[in-house]
Design a protein around this motif. Sequence first.
Motif, PDB file in Angstrom:
ATOM      1  N   GLU A 194       4.256   3.408   2.692  1.00 19.01           N
ATOM      2  CA  GLU A 194       3.722   4.419   3.379  1.00 19.01           C
ATOM      3  C   GLU A 194       2.542   4.035   4.480  1.00 19.01           C
ATOM      4  O   GLU A 194       1.852   3.148   3.896  1.00 19.01           O
ATOM      5  CB  GLU A 194       3.240   5.351   2.545  1.00 19.01           C
ATOM      6  CG  GLU A 194       4.000   6.788   2.356  1.00 19.01           C
ATOM      7  CD  GLU A 194       3.583   7.563   1.371  1.00 19.01           C
ATOM      8  OE1 GLU A 194       2.395   8.234   1.644  1.00 19.01           O
ATOM      9  OE2 GLU A 194       4.268   8.084   0.561  1.00 19.01           O
ATOM     10  N   ARG A 195       2.729   4.398   5.751  1.00 17.42           N
ATOM     11  CA  ARG A 195       1.700   3.910   6.575  1.00 17.42           C
ATOM     12  C   ARG A 195       0.262   4.697   5.954  1.00 17.42           C
ATOM     13  O   ARG A 195       0.274   5.723   5.819  1.00 17.42           O
ATOM     14  CB  ARG A 195       1.916   4.390   8.039  1.00 17.42           C
ATOM     15  CG  ARG A 195       1.157   4.015   9.021  1.00 17.42           C
ATOM     16  CD  ARG A 195       1.444   2.812   9.651  1.00 17.42           C
ATOM     17  NE  ARG A 195       0.205   2.175  10.240  1.00 17.42           N
ATOM     18  CZ  ARG A 195       0.064   2.463  11.521  1.00 17.42           C
ATOM     19  NH1 ARG A 195       1.117   2.693  12.215  1.00 17.42           N
ATOM     20  NH2 ARG A 195      -1.077   1.829  11.846  1.00 17.42           N
ATOM     21  N   LEU A 196      -0.577   3.554   5.890  1.00 14.56           N
ATOM     22  CA  LEU A 196      -2.007   4.029   5.613  1.00 14.56           C
ATOM     23  C   LEU A 196      -2.660   4.790   6.723  1.00 14.56           C
ATOM     24  O   LEU A 196      -2.341   4.748   7.976  1.00 14.56           O
ATOM     25  CB  LEU A 196      -2.836   2.738   5.535  1.00 14.56           C
ATOM     26  CG  LEU A 196      -2.601   1.898   4.349  1.00 14.56           C
ATOM     27  CD1 LEU A 196      -3.177   0.405   4.510  1.00 14.56           C
ATOM     28  CD2 LEU A 196      -3.253   2.560   2.856  1.00 14.56           C
ATOM     29  N   THR A 197      -3.375   5.879   6.271  1.00 15.24           N
ATOM     30  CA  THR A 197      -4.219   6.688   7.293  1.00 15.24           C
ATOM     31  C   THR A 197      -5.645   6.527   6.921  1.00 15.24           C
ATOM     32  O   THR A 197      -5.960   6.527   5.620  1.00 15.24           O
ATOM     33  CB  THR A 197      -3.766   8.014   7.451  1.00 15.24           C
ATOM     34  OG1 THR A 197      -3.882   8.697   6.380  1.00 15.24           O
ATOM     35  CG2 THR A 197      -2.133   8.291   7.620  1.00 15.24           C
ATOM     36  N   LEU A 198      -6.708   6.835   7.940  1.00 12.33           N
ATOM     37  CA  LEU A 198      -7.913   6.945   7.628  1.00 12.33           C
ATOM     38  C   LEU A 198      -8.197   8.021   6.570  1.00 12.33           C
ATOM     39  O   LEU A 198      -9.163   7.752   5.625  1.00 12.33           O
ATOM     40  CB  LEU A 198      -8.504   7.056   8.760  1.00 12.33           C
ATOM     41  CG  LEU A 198      -8.678   5.844   9.727  1.00 12.33           C
ATOM     42  CD1 LEU A 198      -9.411   5.870  10.927  1.00 12.33           C
ATOM     43  CD2 LEU A 198      -9.266   4.367   8.982  1.00 12.33           C
ATOM     44  N   ASP A 199      -7.627   9.064   6.704  1.00 11.80           N
ATOM     45  CA  ASP A 199      -7.906  10.403   5.761  1.00 11.80           C
ATOM     46  C   ASP A 199      -7.458   9.924   4.463  1.00 11.80           C
ATOM     47  O   ASP A 199      -8.046  10.458   3.607  1.00 11.80           O
ATOM     48  CB  ASP A 199      -7.168  11.702   6.435  1.00 11.80           C
ATOM     49  CG  ASP A 199      -7.759  12.166   7.636  1.00 11.80           C
ATOM     50  OD1 ASP A 199      -9.071  11.768   7.679  1.00 11.80           O
ATOM     51  OD2 ASP A 199      -7.271  12.912   7.980  1.00 11.80           O
ATOM     52  N   GLY A 200      -6.290   9.322   4.522  1.00  7.83           N
ATOM     53  CA  GLY A 200      -5.695   9.048   3.092  1.00  7.83           C
ATOM     54  C   GLY A 200      -6.590   8.106   2.228  1.00  7.83           C
ATOM     55  O   GLY A 200      -6.962   7.914   1.147  1.00  7.83           O
ATOM     56  N   ILE A 201      -7.340   7.070   3.207  1.00  7.37           N
ATOM     57  CA  ILE A 201      -8.113   5.976   2.407  1.00  7.37           C
ATOM     58  C   ILE A 201      -9.693   6.904   2.045  1.00  7.37           C
ATOM     59  O   ILE A 201     -10.166   6.297   0.959  1.00  7.37           O
ATOM     60  CB  ILE A 201      -8.413   4.770   3.430  1.00  7.37           C
ATOM     61  CG1 ILE A 201      -7.059   4.249   3.930  1.00  7.37           C
ATOM     62  CG2 ILE A 201      -9.513   3.837   3.083  1.00  7.37           C
ATOM     63  CD1 ILE A 201      -7.214   3.348   5.118  1.00  7.37           C
ATOM     64  N   GLN A 203      -9.689   9.631   1.069  1.00  5.60           N
ATOM     65  CA  GLN A 203      -9.461  10.412  -0.087  1.00  5.60           C
ATOM     66  C   GLN A 203      -9.479   9.490  -1.367  1.00  5.60           C
ATOM     67  O   GLN A 203     -10.107  10.002  -2.390  1.00  5.60           O
ATOM     68  CB  GLN A 203      -8.148  11.114  -0.158  1.00  5.60           C
ATOM     69  CG  GLN A 203      -8.277  12.567   0.439  1.00  5.60           C
ATOM     70  CD  GLN A 203      -6.918  13.327   0.515  1.00  5.60           C
ATOM     71  OE1 GLN A 203      -6.072  12.873  -0.263  1.00  5.60           O
ATOM     72  NE2 GLN A 203      -6.995  14.288   1.290  1.00  5.60           N
ATOM     73  N   GLU A 204      -9.109   8.451  -1.176  1.00  7.05           N
ATOM     74  CA  GLU A 204      -8.750   7.572  -2.135  1.00  7.05           C
ATOM     75  C   GLU A 204     -10.282   6.775  -2.665  1.00  7.05           C
ATOM     76  O   GLU A 204     -10.459   6.812  -3.797  1.00  7.05           O
ATOM     77  CB  GLU A 204      -7.778   6.292  -1.889  1.00  7.05           C
ATOM     78  CG  GLU A 204      -7.765   5.228  -2.876  1.00  7.05           C
ATOM     79  CD  GLU A 204      -6.990   3.893  -2.530  1.00  7.05           C
ATOM     80  OE1 GLU A 204      -6.727   3.962  -1.252  1.00  7.05           O
ATOM     81  OE2 GLU A 204      -7.111   3.065  -3.388  1.00  7.05           O
ATOM     82  N   LEU A 205     -10.996   6.844  -1.807  1.00  6.68           N
ATOM     83  CA  LEU A 205     -12.352   6.272  -1.920  1.00  6.68           C
ATOM     84  C   LEU A 205     -13.001   7.485  -2.701  1.00  6.68           C
ATOM     85  O   LEU A 205     -13.982   7.106  -3.574  1.00  6.68           O
ATOM     86  CB  LEU A 205     -13.186   5.885  -0.591  1.00  6.68           C
ATOM     87  CG  LEU A 205     -14.378   5.132  -0.517  1.00  6.68           C
ATOM     88  CD1 LEU A 205     -14.024   3.873  -1.060  1.00  6.68           C
ATOM     89  CD2 LEU A 205     -14.684   4.930   0.739  1.00  6.68           C
ATOM     90  N   VAL A 218     -21.059   5.562   3.932  1.00  2.49           N
ATOM     91  CA  VAL A 218     -20.749   5.468   5.468  1.00  2.49           C
ATOM     92  C   VAL A 218     -19.244   5.024   5.453  1.00  2.49           C
ATOM     93  O   VAL A 218     -19.337   3.543   5.369  1.00  2.49           O
ATOM     94  CB  VAL A 218     -21.864   4.822   5.939  1.00  2.49           C
ATOM     95  CG1 VAL A 218     -21.613   4.613   7.240  1.00  2.49           C
ATOM     96  CG2 VAL A 218     -23.469   5.369   5.494  1.00  2.49           C
ATOM     97  N   PHE A 219     -18.423   5.766   5.832  1.00  2.00           N
ATOM     98  CA  PHE A 219     -17.057   5.428   5.715  1.00  2.00           C
ATOM     99  C   PHE A 219     -16.672   4.399   7.056  1.00  2.00           C
ATOM    100  O   PHE A 219     -16.229   3.515   7.220  1.00  2.00           O
ATOM    101  CB  PHE A 219     -16.175   6.610   5.703  1.00  2.00           C
ATOM    102  CG  PHE A 219     -14.743   6.103   5.507  1.00  2.00           C
ATOM    103  CD1 PHE A 219     -14.077   5.602   4.556  1.00  2.00           C
ATOM    104  CD2 PHE A 219     -13.925   6.437   6.795  1.00  2.00           C
ATOM    105  CE1 PHE A 219     -12.889   5.456   4.452  1.00  2.00           C
ATOM    106  CE2 PHE A 219     -12.373   6.191   6.921  1.00  2.00           C
ATOM    107  CZ  PHE A 219     -11.961   5.756   5.832  1.00  2.00           C
ATOM    108  N   GLY A 220     -17.211   5.036   8.024  1.00  2.00           N
ATOM    109  CA  GLY A 220     -16.885   4.418   9.435  1.00  2.00           C
ATOM    110  C   GLY A 220     -16.495   5.715  10.409  1.00  2.00           C
ATOM    111  O   GLY A 220     -16.266   6.705   9.875  1.00  2.00           O
ATOM    112  N   GLU A 221     -16.558   5.289  11.669  1.00  2.00           N
ATOM    113  CA  GLU A 221     -16.184   6.389  12.595  1.00  2.00           C
ATOM    114  C   GLU A 221     -15.775   5.813  13.925  1.00  2.00           C
ATOM    115  O   GLU A 221     -16.003   4.645  14.370  1.00  2.00           O
ATOM    116  CB  GLU A 221     -17.251   7.325  12.893  1.00  2.00           C
ATOM    117  CG  GLU A 221     -18.416   6.771  13.712  1.00  2.00           C
ATOM    118  CD  GLU A 221     -19.614   7.746  14.048  1.00  2.00           C
ATOM    119  OE1 GLU A 221     -19.704   8.665  13.412  1.00  2.00           O
ATOM    120  OE2 GLU A 221     -20.384   7.320  14.819  1.00  2.00           O
ATOM    121  N   GLY A 222     -14.897   6.747  14.639  1.00  2.00           N
ATOM    122  CA  GLY A 222     -14.574   6.170  16.008  1.00  2.00           C
ATOM    123  C   GLY A 222     -13.135   6.621  16.131  1.00  2.00           C
ATOM    124  O   GLY A 222     -12.525   7.398  15.387  1.00  2.00           O
TER     125      GLY A 222
END
Length: 222
Positions: A39-46, A48-50, A66-70
């Motif tokens: 499955e292709r990773l998505t930032l939202d999925g990551i 959520q996992e975090l 602080v997850f990251g942004e941009g």
Amino acid sequence: MKEDTHRELNQIVAQLKGHLKYQKALGITTLLSQGVRRERLTLDGIKQELGACTRCRLHEGRNHLVFGEGDPHARLVFVGEGPGRDEDLQGKPFVGRAGELLTRIIEAIDLTREEVYIANIVKCRPPQNRNPRPDEIQTCLPFLLKQLEAIRPRIICALGTFAAQTLLETEEKISALRGHFHAYQGAKLMPTYHPAFLLRNPHSKRAVWEDMKQIKEEYKKG
Ligand code: SF4
């Protein structure tokens, strides 16, 4: 000649080892997984996992993770060391004085913060801004690697010693690493000095500008 071949061989072995470690961090533990649909990773999925991560001791003193942004499809990603006081309070990367300088650096290569992605090696502020410890880095790093896998940037700019040494898995000094691109998981990685270092050592701004000019040229290639 023999020495050159030996050096090249060592580089290939080091790259292969780095690649296998990277794949393992992404949850791939066998070479036979090639061809298996992932499955292709998505930032939202990551994200959520975090979740409200408590995987290492750095969660104890944090106000915000602080997850990251941009841009989730950014062609250029900046990776710093970890959140400082302002970042911890606001939950955003690079928003203090060093962050303002990074914003100016990004604008100097005709981009905006919204067009790039900004993240850190660790996502929670180390107490009193001490350096992140090896076990903290190892615990948090897989999430950054997944973010990079999700974004798949063409260029990565590693800001400062920790980001450069961690991603390149080397103990070489930032002064030796900067100034040229390194191959990194299909991307080109440019190490340069951290903006916080530049605030203390303004004479190093010229070196950073030289690195940024190379990034700008590479970015223009599309
Ligand atoms: S630094 Fe990373 S691993 Fe540690 S608690 Fe924060 S998010 Fe989790």
